[in-house]
Write a protein that holds these residues in place. Sequence first.
Motif: not given
Length: 457
Positions: A64, A68, A82, A86, A88-89, A91-93, A95-96
């Motif tokens: 992550m 960034r 992934t 996991t 959700d992790n 998806v968060a990545a 978004k980043e």
Amino acid sequence: MTLQETVLLVDDDDDIRTIIKDRLEKLGYHVMTAGNGQEALRNIDSHEPDVVILDLQMPIMDGMEVIRRLRDNPQLPIIVLTAFGTIDNAVAAMKEGAFDFVTKPFTPDHLDIVIKKALDYRALRRNNLYLQGEIDASFPGIIGESQKIREAMEMAQKVAVTSSTVLLLGGSGTGKEMFARFIHRRSERSKKPFVVVNSVALRDELFESELFGHEKGAFTGAYAMKRGKLEIADGGTVFFDEIGDLKPELQAKLLRVLQEREFERVGGNRPIRVDIRTIAATNQNLYKNVQEGKFRDDLFFRLNVVTIQLPLLRERKEDIPALISFFLNDACREIKRPVMRISPAAINHLMSYHWPGNVRELKNLIERAVVLADGNGKEITPLDLPFPPYNLKIEESLTIKPYHESVLHYQKEVIRRAMEQTGGNQAKAANLLNLQRTYLARLIRKLNIRDHGKEDN
């Protein structure tokens, strides 16, 4: 693949790196590996891979944080690895800033498909940047050093750094769209779209669809949802050209957009909010139109925040040589001709014209002169110009002389100037005037004009 694309594989598990590396090399990729985030960033700086495959759970620096750190390199697509539980992790990545993710376990074919999508995305981004660079390179800015053009440019530079609405006033061909682009490119919105709306180019029934978009089935032929120009321009600038010609019923709808910053697509009922900067332009006297009831006063006041008056070309004639030079080089490049010169006599010839079509007319004339230039094509002379731009003040003659006498006076003046321009050479003068030499000779005798341009007494 004609060239091997480079994949950087980042995972702290040696066995997984070995397995995936072997699979990717069999698919034809060149593979580099890294065991943690810091090593990955070093490889990216030194080797510039085409795509990164990245595990999120790693020591020293996790995936992550790598994502960034790479936000300033949006051309480099990142595929996240992934585990199934996991998501959700992943998806968060995304978004980043990650491009896509692949869940373990995966097949080589699935991974290959995702990599190819990422490479296509990278190629598209590069092409877009290249095309934007071409557009930027072709944008000359505002050409001219005359007092009036400098005043207009200074005003444009001051207003560009704000979000104020701008109203550009000037005759047809004075460069209103060029000024609008100039303002947009120097604003904080320069990375967002610049969208042109021509207020008279579309029929009324199509204008709303172009401006606001429409929902599927909104009218006959609306087979799919379409985003309008306002929605496309979100975050950027909308340039309303020829705003003075906008029909009254459309003026009211545009006013609401400028006030509320929202609208509905044709056939829809969901409000769509937009953040746009408005620049409008017209060659009309909007204040007079308001007084005559042809233009809404509330819309006029909404548009008339910062007004910039663009000078006519005949009001800035000292800029003509610089404009000629730019248009000449541009036309030679477009037509794929060697760089040409223009003679001082031809420049003086053009400087004497009153230019009712302003800068656009000059640009078109230079392009036509390049196309039609005779001889070796190295220099444009007055004979290569597609019209005799004699700045004759016929109006003054007509006010003090009868009609037939004024016509004779005009004929004499045209022929006299042509003879002066060509040094008294009747053949060249006839060519300049697009007349037969014998006919020109008869006119010269009939009108009592000497070969060197003097009239017999």
